[in-house]
Design an enzyme around this catalytic site. Structure first.
Site, PDB file in Angstrom:
ATOM      1  N   LYS A   1     -24.255 -50.966 -23.876  1.00 27.01           N
ATOM      2  CA  LYS A   1     -25.249 -51.954 -24.297  1.00 27.01           C
ATOM      3  C   LYS A   1     -26.408 -51.246 -25.006  1.00 27.01           C
ATOM      4  O   LYS A   1     -27.225 -50.588 -24.367  1.00 27.01           O
ATOM      5  CB  LYS A   1     -25.804 -52.731 -23.098  1.00 27.01           C
ATOM      6  CG  LYS A   1     -26.748 -53.866 -23.518  1.00 27.01           C
ATOM      7  CD  LYS A   1     -27.554 -54.414 -22.352  1.00 27.01           C
ATOM      8  CE  LYS A   1     -28.822 -53.653 -22.125  1.00 27.01           C
ATOM      9  NZ  LYS A   1     -29.828 -53.850 -23.212  1.00 27.01           N
TER      10      LYS A   1
ATOM     11  N   GLY B   1     -34.369 -45.119 -19.687  1.00 25.61           N
ATOM     12  CA  GLY B   1     -35.448 -46.084 -19.892  1.00 25.61           C
ATOM     13  C   GLY B   1     -36.626 -45.769 -18.989  1.00 25.61           C
ATOM     14  O   GLY B   1     -36.796 -44.640 -18.514  1.00 25.61           O
ATOM     15  N   SER B   2     -37.418 -46.773 -18.741  1.00 22.50           N
ATOM     16  CA  SER B   2     -38.642 -46.580 -17.961  1.00 22.50           C
ATOM     17  C   SER B   2     -38.329 -46.411 -16.474  1.00 22.50           C
ATOM     18  O   SER B   2     -37.283 -46.848 -15.978  1.00 22.50           O
ATOM     19  CB  SER B   2     -39.573 -47.779 -18.143  1.00 22.50           C
ATOM     20  OG  SER B   2     -39.054 -48.921 -17.486  1.00 22.50           O
ATOM     21  N   THR B   3     -39.272 -45.798 -15.774  1.00 25.97           N
ATOM     22  CA  THR B   3     -39.127 -45.626 -14.324  1.00 25.97           C
ATOM     23  C   THR B   3     -39.099 -46.976 -13.606  1.00 25.97           C
ATOM     24  O   THR B   3     -38.312 -47.178 -12.676  1.00 25.97           O
ATOM     25  CB  THR B   3     -40.269 -44.760 -13.786  1.00 25.97           C
ATOM     26  OG1 THR B   3     -40.137 -43.433 -14.316  1.00 25.97           O
ATOM     27  CG2 THR B   3     -40.253 -44.686 -12.270  1.00 25.97           C
TER      28      THR B   3
ATOM     29  N   THR C   1     -38.023 -49.885 -14.687  1.00 24.42           N
ATOM     30  CA  THR C   1     -36.708 -50.512 -14.850  1.00 24.42           C
ATOM     31  C   THR C   1     -35.640 -49.716 -14.114  1.00 24.42           C
ATOM     32  O   THR C   1     -34.703 -50.290 -13.544  1.00 24.42           O
ATOM     33  CB  THR C   1     -36.350 -50.638 -16.334  1.00 24.42           C
ATOM     34  OG1 THR C   1     -37.387 -51.346 -17.012  1.00 24.42           O
ATOM     35  CG2 THR C   1     -35.039 -51.385 -16.518  1.00 24.42           C
ATOM     36  N   GLY C   2     -35.767 -48.383 -14.107  1.00 19.20           N
ATOM     37  CA  GLY C   2     -34.801 -47.555 -13.403  1.00 19.20           C
ATOM     38  C   GLY C   2     -34.723 -47.870 -11.920  1.00 19.20           C
ATOM     39  O   GLY C   2     -33.646 -47.842 -11.315  1.00 19.20           O
TER      40      GLY C   2
ATOM     41  N   GLU D   1     -32.157 -41.526 -16.350  1.00 17.47           N
ATOM     42  CA  GLU D   1     -33.080 -40.654 -17.093  1.00 17.47           C
ATOM     43  C   GLU D   1     -34.285 -41.504 -17.428  1.00 17.47           C
ATOM     44  O   GLU D   1     -34.220 -42.398 -18.270  1.00 17.47           O
ATOM     45  CB  GLU D   1     -32.402 -40.106 -18.350  1.00 17.47           C
ATOM     46  CG  GLU D   1     -33.114 -38.898 -18.944  1.00 17.47           C
ATOM     47  CD  GLU D   1     -34.112 -39.276 -20.015  1.00 17.47           C
ATOM     48  OE1 GLU D   1     -35.325 -39.347 -19.684  1.00 17.47           O
ATOM     49  OE2 GLU D   1     -33.707 -39.522 -21.150  1.00 17.47           O
TER      50      GLU D   1
ATOM     51  N   CYS E   1     -39.409 -39.514 -24.259  1.00 14.72           N
ATOM     52  CA  CYS E   1     -39.673 -39.345 -22.826  1.00 14.72           C
ATOM     53  C   CYS E   1     -40.203 -37.952 -22.522  1.00 14.72           C
ATOM     54  O   CYS E   1     -40.952 -37.765 -21.555  1.00 14.72           O
ATOM     55  CB  CYS E   1     -38.425 -39.650 -22.011  1.00 14.72           C
ATOM     56  SG  CYS E   1     -36.988 -38.666 -22.468  1.00 14.72           S
TER      57      CYS E   1
ATOM     58  N   GLU F   1     -47.990 -42.896 -18.767  1.00 17.18           N
ATOM     59  CA  GLU F   1     -47.216 -42.490 -19.937  1.00 17.18           C
ATOM     60  C   GLU F   1     -47.503 -43.456 -21.083  1.00 17.18           C
ATOM     61  O   GLU F   1     -47.036 -44.599 -21.062  1.00 17.18           O
ATOM     62  CB  GLU F   1     -45.717 -42.499 -19.613  1.00 17.18           C
ATOM     63  CG  GLU F   1     -44.840 -42.113 -20.780  1.00 17.18           C
ATOM     64  CD  GLU F   1     -43.357 -42.211 -20.470  1.00 17.18           C
ATOM     65  OE1 GLU F   1     -42.580 -41.425 -21.027  1.00 17.18           O
ATOM     66  OE2 GLU F   1     -42.967 -43.096 -19.674  1.00 17.18           O
TER      67      GLU F   1
END
Length: 475
Positions: free
Chosen positions: A174, A225-227, A229-230, A247, A281, A378
């Site tokens: 995706k 992606g972002s933390t 969302t992770g 990551e 990142c 960030e």
């Protein structure tokens, strides 16, 4: 900049067929805010078909010799190379990355497929005596869901596709809804390359990612992606104990040692902080400069920043383009406003082109408070704080005082001291006198809330497998 016009609707690759959907998502060129294409908005049923196709293809694909799977990855690299001008144009228009940077990303993705195709994860003999033999095997997981971000859509797709397919897994990929064009076109070009169902590429909105992470037919999620969302990905994947590689975000620190030559390090420092308009990142988000040379480094940084053109990505003179999407643009604008309102000194604010586009000027902030949002968060945009420090213990302590631990860098002439400082940073990667050097055989992963798992090298290949220990009693 002239916006490209696509001659036909984009589609998705599901079970070897290129398909469209009734519902679509607009793709916006961030340099002029024009809609350049409509792409499919996959339904839950579309996802189910893609997962079912991948599941059906898995037994035959995983049984094929590794050499055959590697050969097809090499052919995929050849397809991308043959069509790299078209794919680069799509990438530049959907992403806003300047022409040279878009070309570099395309070349990197080609190189990545070929390099991973040459790697092998061989079984290991752990014991072989007269009476006993122990063999460690690496077996594919099954169906992998790859969720790719918008900052490096082609390259980060390669980071996931190549090792997953080489180790015998099948895939549902995706791309970000902000940058799906180059990946969907690559899938169309590769439609007849792999057996049906081995590689599926689908596009969709905000619902598609959560559907993938919760899908019982997925055996692993590889997410960049972002933390924030992770964490959601990890929670969702836990329902059926999917394997995950995450990551995530970073607040990387660069430490400039007292013996560094400001004129020599400034170019490297600038691109460590502002590469891809700050949308990396592993960009340096905080620059710690020893107090005895702080003013000179700040002056040299401003002098160099004035030489960098921000503007039309198709102009060969452009060094930095726009931010990729309006959401990120609004976030960075708000952060800059808050920084100014706080009374922090803006040491430099560059120029941006007039008219439309998600452009933010290169912004350098002079020694803001350590507890400010700019230092603690960030930004993911072209704004960076320069910060004074007095001694190395203080610099290391401040660099480590964050929930993130992705990467960092140390700059100076005394390599022994630089290595000592690097060894004290709580990050997955540390560069000395360089930045953002990535290779297919160098393991890459984050500490703390910057991720779980490792990509690249033998460790990265192993992340797409389960280990199996086979023990044989000979007598």
């Amino acid at each position: 900049m002239k916006t490209i016009t696509l001659n036909k609707p984009m589609g998705m690759l599901i079970d070897g067929e290129y398909v469209q959907t009734k519902k679509t998502i607009p793709v916006i060129n961030p340099s002029n805010e024009e809609v350049i294409a409509e792409v499919p908005d996959a339904s839950r049923e579309d996802l189910d078909k893609a997962v079912a196709a991948a599941r059906e293809a898995f037994p035959a694909w995983s049984s094929r010799p590794t050499e055959e799977r590697a050969e097809l990855l090499m052919k995929l690299a050849d397809v991308i190379e043959k069509n790299k001008e078209e794919l680069t144009e799509l990438l530049m228009n959907e992403n806003g990355k300047p022409l040279q940077a878009s070309q570099a990303e395309m070349e990197d993705s080609i190189r990545w497929y070929r390099a991973i195709a040459s790697q092998r994860l061989e079984e290991e003999i752990l014991e072989d005596s007269e009476v006993h033999k122990v063999v460690l095997q690496y077996v594919p997981l099954g169906v992998v869901g790859a969720i790719v971000p918008w900052n490096y859509p082609m390259n980060l797709a390669a980071w996931k596709i190549a090792p997953a397919l080489l180790t015998g897994n099948t895939l549902v990929v995706k791309p970000s809804p902000n940058t799906p064009l180059s990946t969907l076109r690559m899938a169309e070009l590769a439609k007849d390359l792999f057996p049906k169902g081995v590689l599926n590429v689908i596009s969709g909105g905000d619902d598609l990612g959560p559907w993938m992470t919760a899908h019982e037919g997925m055996d692993k999620i590889s997410f960049t992606g972002s933390t924030a969302t992770g964490k959601k990905v990890m929670k969702s994947a836990s329902d059926n104990l999917k394997r995950t590689t995450l990551e995530l975000g970073g607040n990387d620190a660069a430490i400039v040692l007292p013996d560094a030559d400001p004129k020599q390090v400034v170019e490297g420092l600038f691109w460590a902080a502002f590469a891809n308009t700050g949308q990396v990142c592993v960009d340096a988000k905080r620059l710690y400069i020893h107090e005895k040379m702080y003013d000179e480094v700040l002056e040299e940084m401003i002098t160099y920043a004035k030489t960098i053109q921000v503007g039309d990505p198709s102009d060969p003179k452009t060094g930095l383009g726009p931010l990729q999407n309006k959401m990120q643009y609004d976030k960075v604008k708000e952060l800059i406003k808050e920084t100014k309102d706080s009374g922090a000194r803006i040491a430099y604010e560059g120029e941006i082109p007039a008219g439309k586009g998600y452009y933010i000027p290169v912004t350098i902030v002079d020694n803001p408070p350590e507890d400010s949002r700019l230092v603690q968060e960030e930004p993911f945009g072209p704004i960076v704080p320069l910060l004074k420090y007095k001694d190395m213990d203080e610099a290391v302590q401040r660099a480590n005082h964050t929930k993130y631990g992705l990467a960092g860098s140390v700059w100076g002439k005394d390599l022994e001291l630089a290595y000592d400082v690097a060894s004290r940073l709580e990050t997955g990667t540390v560069w000395i006198n360089e930045s953002q050097v990535m290779q297919p055989d160098f393991p890459f992963g984050g500490h703390k809330e910057s991720g779980i798992g490792v990509e690249h090298g033998k460790s990265g290949l192993a992340a797409f497998t389960n280990s199996r220990t086979v023990m044989i009693k000979k007598k």
